[in-house]
Structure formats: C-alpha cells, structure tokens
Design an enzyme around this catalytic site. Structure first.
Site, short mmCIF file in Angstrom:
data_model
loop_
_atom_site.label_atom_id
_atom_site.label_comp_id
_atom_site.label_asym_id
_atom_site.label_seq_id
_atom_site.Cartn_x
_atom_site.Cartn_y
_atom_site.Cartn_z
CB SER A 7 -1.02 -0.04 1.16
OG SER A 7 -1.52 -1.02 1.34
CG HIS B 48 -1.41 -1.18 -3.67
ND1 HIS B 48 -0.27 -1.29 -3.50
CD2 HIS B 48 -2.13 0.04 -3.87
CE1 HIS B 48 0.13 0.16 -3.88
NE2 HIS B 48 -0.87 0.69 -4.31
CB VAL C 214 0.98 -4.49 5.10
CG1 VAL C 214 1.72 -5.59 5.58
CG2 VAL C 214 -0.50 -4.73 4.64
CG ASN D 90 3.46 -1.80 1.97
OD1 ASN D 90 3.15 -1.64 0.71
ND2 ASN D 90 2.82 -1.93 2.82
CD GLU E 219 -2.59 2.69 -7.81
OE1 GLU E 219 -3.67 3.25 -7.49
OE2 GLU E 219 -1.52 2.59 -7.27
#
Length: 718
Positions: A200, A222, A269, A445, A655
């Site tokens: 993400s 994502h 994450v 991330n 996306e």
C-alpha cells in the site's frame, strides 16, 4: 424493506420477503449512488451497522458468506476437503472459541453493533434469497460472534500468523522482506504477489507544504483484484456521533481507511513481528524448559468434512500445547514448534477503528491509538488543524533477551524461559513521526526510518527487533522523492504525482547500462540501446521499452526484483533514497540485456511491443490497455500482472481503493475503486470504474446528502 431477522426464525423465513421492519435498530435508509456506493443514514449507532451489513450483503454477498463460513472454521463442513487445512489451523489456534470470548468482552454498545451488522446481512439474504448462491446460504444466519470472529481470523491469523507464514519462519526462511511487507497468504486464501511488489501507499502533507495551506491525505491500499476477503468496499456511514467516508475490507463492520470533516487516516501493512515460533526439545510426553521436563497439555478437537455424496465425515485430532502456545509438527519430521501470538488478550480491534473514525481532533484520535488494539499496520493520519502522523503501529512482543529482527523472525529456542516473552510494547515505545520539519509523512510498506525526509527517526533509539531495515524498496524511495523538497503542492500536483508510472530503477540504472553498451557491434544491443535511451522510464500503455526493461530487471535483480548483488553501490540508510545504484559488472549487465532481448521477443512477439497491448485492465467484460507495474521497479502506481494467457496479462494485485482529501472549506475529496464496488454476479458495478483507471481519472466522492440525491440510483429504508 430491511428488517431485523432473529436467528431462530431464519429457516422459516428463507425464501420469503419480510413484510415488516423491526424498530430494534432505530430506523434509517441507504441511498445508493450511481457507482454502487451505499450512503447509510441511521437514527442510531447500531442502525448504521445494520445498514452496513445489508449493503455489504447486497454488493458482495457470496464472498461475504464464504469468508464468514471459513472464519467459523467450518469451511470443510460447508464446501468440502479443500477448506480442511484452514479449518484445522483455526481450530488448533482456538479461533472459534476465542471469538465467543471476544464477543462477551465487547461493550454492550459494541455487542449491539455487531449483532446489528449480522442482522443486516441476514435480513438482506431473507429478502433476496435468489441473490445469494445456494452453496453460500447454508452459512446463514450470522450473529455478532461471527463478525468479531472474522475480524480475529483476518487480523491475527492472516496478517500476523497465517499457517504459511508461521511454517516459513519455522523452516528458517524468517519473515523476509516480502513476508514482512505483505500479509501472509492464508491457508486456502488469496495468493499474494512477489516480494514487496504490492502492499500500500500513504501520504499525509502538512499545510506548510501546500499551495492552499491545507492538509492533504492519500489513502492507497492495494492487494488482490480477484474477489476475496481482501476485497475493498467503499461506503459512507452517518449515525449519531459517527460520520465517516472511506473503504474497508468486505466482512469488517467498520471503515479502516476513513475520513470525516475534520480528520482522516489510512493503513499500510508493516513489518511488526506479532508472533514467535519456538523450537521445542521433546522428551517423552513432554518438552524441556529450563532443564526440566514439562508435560504437554492435550485437548481433543474435531471438525466435519463434507463428502462428495453430501454426507459429513468427522475428523478428530489431538492438539498439544506448551507454555508457549499450541504445538505443530513440522513437515518431513523436522521437529515440533510452539506458536505464540501477541494480542490474543486484546479484543478491541473493531472498537479502536470505530473510535478512530469518531474522533474529531488529534487528542481524541491519539486516545484511540493508545488503546493499542489493532495488532499490525502502519497508521498515517492527517487533520484539519494541520497535524500529520506516521505510526509504526502494532502489538509487539517485548523481548527481554534482546536480539535483532532476524533472530525473532525465525525459529527461537523454546527450552529456556529467557526467550519466552510475556509483555508487549506500549504505544509510547513504538516508532512514530508527528508534524516533522519536512512537512510530510509517507509509507510504502517499508520500515519507519524514512517515513519522512529529512529523516526524523534513528534506529539506535529502538530495540533491534522492532523492524527489519536491511534495505528500502525502490517504491518507497519513489514515494519519498515525490514529496521531498521545499516546493508547495497544489491539489493538481498532489493528484498528478499519485498517478506517476515512472520506474525509479529505470531512471537510475539505464544511464550506466547505456554507457556499458557503448559501441558494441552487436546490432541487437544497439537497437536495445536506442530503445532504452529514447524511453522516459514511464510504464504507460504506449511505452515501447517497458517490457524489455522489466525483463532485464528481473534477470538483474531476481524475479522479485529485490536482489542487490549486481549493483555497484549497495543500499545504506545514510544514502537511503539514492541507493542501490550503478553496475558492479558492466559486461555482465550487457550480456544480461542480450538475453533479455531474446526473452522479451519470445514472450511478447517483439522487443518493442507497446506495454498496453500486453498488459490489460480486465474486470468482468472490461478489457482496456493498462499501465503501471511492479513496485520493486520503483513504480508508485503499482500493478502486479498475471502470467501471459493468449498473449495478454491482467491485474493480479495493485491499485484498488484510492482516496485523496484536502481538508479545506469546502473539502475536496476524490477517489476510485478500480474493480468496482460489487462482486455479485451480474452487478453493473463490477467494472464500471475501469475506464477511469485507464484514463488516470478520479471520481468526486459525494459526501453531502444533496450530492448523493443528485446522483441517486436506488433508495432503501429500514
């Protein structure tokens, strides 16, 4: 009309449309806009949950019930042996029983909220029996226990300790870069992409760095495009004391990526190690700990498996546990481990997200953060007052024996109490950046150390096991580069930088590669040199060098694009956004390019095939030229592509939900749900936003009732 459906009446009412609504949830309505987004208005908090349950069942009923059935650990009973592995994992870890306990530990209001959400799902299915697949209807009716149980499974036994991730750590693989950056694949769950290529993106920009003097927030998770428990859902919920817009994962009754009139937050994450795998030394019917043999605790457990003739076979097993946690035998007789998961005594993950959405200022939001109930995820925050935050959030074990990240991500000796953690770190202990001098925070991330620029955090101030920071992905470096500096961003700049498809790796490595080719007489190499030299480094549909560079990059840095051995200068924290760089062996890099030319031609039919002819945006009947690519190429506009099929490939991950907000008066808010806001068969909202993905456009997010009513598709009352 929506109704509250009592569980005891379910079997009698299946297939019948309820005739009257119960007043139990206070009444309200759902206004569906023309992109299939539910705008839920309720007279009570529980009513907001009820309407949200109804809406999710309407848009994603089949996958919703599938994931609840799995999270009950009854997937094999419902659908057969393919779900048996997951059932056994969840039962061995006491997830179904803990779900009941966690429900009892909720506040009376949250218990009512969870029951209301379940009732909304039940009522929709009763009113529309033909809209739900027959094989999914057997999961009904739901209760509030199912809702908290699914959240528990998703958070603690998918994102933190899926069976695959635990076994990988026990096999000596550790949590590696890709595992640390991505939620581990659950047994029977969605397949995730190569290391670090997904994940993400998140930005929060302070007023001093914007033209309008207003705070900006980007939420950009994502994950997979195929319908699953990781599918995102867009909604607006308005109830007394709670008014949010945003996205969440199907099955969750709260909005995880949310904003209101005064603040917003998103998640990425992170690398929190929320579990430990202990290697046990067995001795007879026990295990060794501190020089003594302790007996196992053994419990008989069971589950049912549906057979091909429809009958059920009961499978019984003995689950052993040690003081560390439940025990599991490794494959091929390689020993026995015990699993210890942090946060199993903290049942408030949904409550914390609800309270974060209710907050109206930094003080209220931080109070929610300090409860530390969300077991993982970076949290990025922005508000109308100009504050921004990056928090490396999670429930992190406190290791009294020290050690680094790699030590605790692999097998840990379980024969000494010195390694047995009993406490977790507080909110105050966790790395965080608040209102930094650089005027922004970001995350893609990676670990916390480059969450802003100039850097504001020093790894020396934290235990070495907090995060694995042996490298920094090129996507994260691109994220920093898109925001770093002294220039002020306009709204147009903010949106435009979000959709950039430039590969940082290409910008950094093509010049030395071209120099290395030089005047080499090989005509194929000279043609490749001209192709690369004339390319901008952008992964657009018309780009003719993108496929060649992607092919070469995988040969140069490995299929996951994380290898650094072939760079001249390795990555270092002191040179965080300019390394790795250069060619360690220029001749070898050129030879690799020669091989890439042959491989590209074989795969795609030509070395200069336009990227969008091969890479297609496909959902349902939609099929459009694609753009964007692997994050580890340094592309911020992430798209992980499937293997070729009939000469084309389609999105696997990338996306999905995007929202961008400016906290001005009036607020600006735009967004997009790439694969549409519904997965039910036949829905017209399963691919209706795909043309905007292809055009790099965003929708205005309709937040006022007047805007919603001006774009109304359907209205449902309850």
């Amino acid at each position: 009309m929506l109704v509250r459906l009592h569980a005891a009446l379910w079997l009698a009412l299946v297939g019948a449309v309820p005739a009257a609504a119960s007043p139990a949830w206070g009444g309200g309505e759902i206004l569906w806009d023309r992109y299939g987004v539910p705008h839920i208005y309720s007279n009570t908090e529980a009513g907001g949950f009820y309407g949200f349950g109804w809406a999710q069942a309407h848009s994603h009923g089949n996958i919703l019930l599938k994931m609840y059935g799995e999270s009950r650990a009854r997937g094999a009973e419902y659908w057969g042996p393919d779900a048996e592995k997951l059932d056994r994992w969840l039962i061995a870890n006491d997830v179904p029983e803990r779900a009941k306990l966690w429900f009892r530990m909720q506040t009376p209001q949250m218990q009512q909220n969870l029951d209301a959400f379940a009732a909304g799902v039940n009522a929709y299915a009763a009113a529309h029996p033909d809209a739900i697949a027959p094989e999914m209807r057997q999961v009904l009716p739901l209760s509030g226990v199912d809702i908290i149980g699914h959240a528990h499974r998703l958070m603690n036994y998918n994102y933190i300790a899926s069976e695959n991730r635990v076994m990988a750590s026990a096999a000596g693989a550790g949590a590696g870069e890709g595992e640390a950056q991505l939620p581990a694949q659950d047994a029977g769950g969605p397949v995730l992409p190569p290391e670090g290529s997904d994940g993400s993106n998140a930005w929060a920009v302070m007023p001093k760095r914007t033209v309008a003097g207003k705070t900006l927030l980007l939420a950009n998770p994502h994950l997979p495009w195929a319908p699953s428990m990781l599918t995102y859902y867009e909604a607006q919920i308005t109830a007394p004391g709670y008014s949010v817009y945003g996205g969440t994962q199907v099955g969750l009754p709260v909005v995880r990526f949310a904003f209101n009139d005064n603040l917003g937050f998103t998640n990425t994450v992170n690398t929190i190690l929320g579990f430990t795998s202990y290697q046990l030394t067995l001795d007879g019917n026990g295990y060794k700990l501190d020089g003594k043999v302790r007996p196992f605790r053994s419990v008989q457990k069971q589950y049912n498996v549906r057979q091909s003739d429809g009958s059920l076979k009961t499978v019984k097993f003995t689950q052993r546990s040690s003081v560390h946690g439940p025990m599991f035998d490794l494959p091929d007789g390689k020993g026995t481990i015990a699993l210890r998961v942090a946060g199993l005594d903290r049942p408030g993950v949904l409550q914390q997200y609800l309270d974060m959405g209710k907050a109206q200022n930094w003080q209220q939001f931080e109070a929610a953060l300090k409860t530390l109930q969300v077991p993982t995820f970076n949290i990025i925050y922005a508000d109308r007052d100009g504050h921004v935050l990056y928090l490396d959030n999670g429930i992190l074990p406190k290791h009294k024996s020290g050690g680094d990240y790699r030590r605790w991500s692999g097998l840990v000796p379980g024969d000494t109490s010195e390694t047995l953690w009993t406490e977790v770190h507080s909110y105050e202990d966790l790395p965080k950046v608040f209102d930094p001098p650089g005027g922004f925070v970001q995350n893609a991330n990676d670990g916390p150390w480059v969450s802003t620029w100039p850097r504001a955090l020093d790894p020396a101030d934290y235990p070495a096991y907090v995060v694995d920071q042996s490298g920094m992905s090129l996507r994260a470096q691109m994220s920093v580069k898109l925001l770093a500096g002294d220039d002020k961003l306009s709204w147009t700049d903010f949106v435009g930088r979000k959709v950039t498809t430039t590969a940082l790796m290409a910008i950094r490595i093509i010049p030395p590669l071209i120099d290395a080719i030089g005047d080499n007489p090989d005509p194929e190499l000279q043609a490749a040199k001209r192709l690369l030299a004339g390319w901008s480094g952008d992964y657009e549909a018309e780009s003719r060098a993108a496929l060649l560079f992607e092919t070469w990059a995988k040969l140069f840095a490995g299929n996951a694009l994380t290898g650094t051995d072939n760079y001249a200068t390795p990555w270092s924290l002191d040179d965080a956004i300019e390394s790795p760089r250069g060619l360690k062996d220029p001749a070898r890099a050129v030879a690799t390019l020669k091989h890439a030319v042959a491989q590209t031609t074989k795969l795609y039919g030509a070395v200069d095939r336009p990227f969008g002819e091969v890479s297609r945006l496909k959902v349902a009947d939609g099929n459009l030229p694609g753009h964007g690519g692997l994050g580890n190429l340094g592309i911020f506009r992430v798209m992980t592509w499937s293997p070729l099929k009939d000469g084309q490939r389609s999105p696997v991950h990338g996306e999905t939900w995007v929202s961008m907000v400016e906290f001005g008066t009036p607020m600006k808010a735009v967004g997009l749900m790439s694969y549409g806001n519904a997965s039910q068969p036949g829905s017209k909202h399963s691919a209706d936003q795909l043309p905007m993905v292809q055009a790099k456009q965003f929708r205005t997010l309709w937040r006022t009732r007047a805007e919603v009513e001006a774009n109304l598709e359907e209205k449902v009352t309850f």
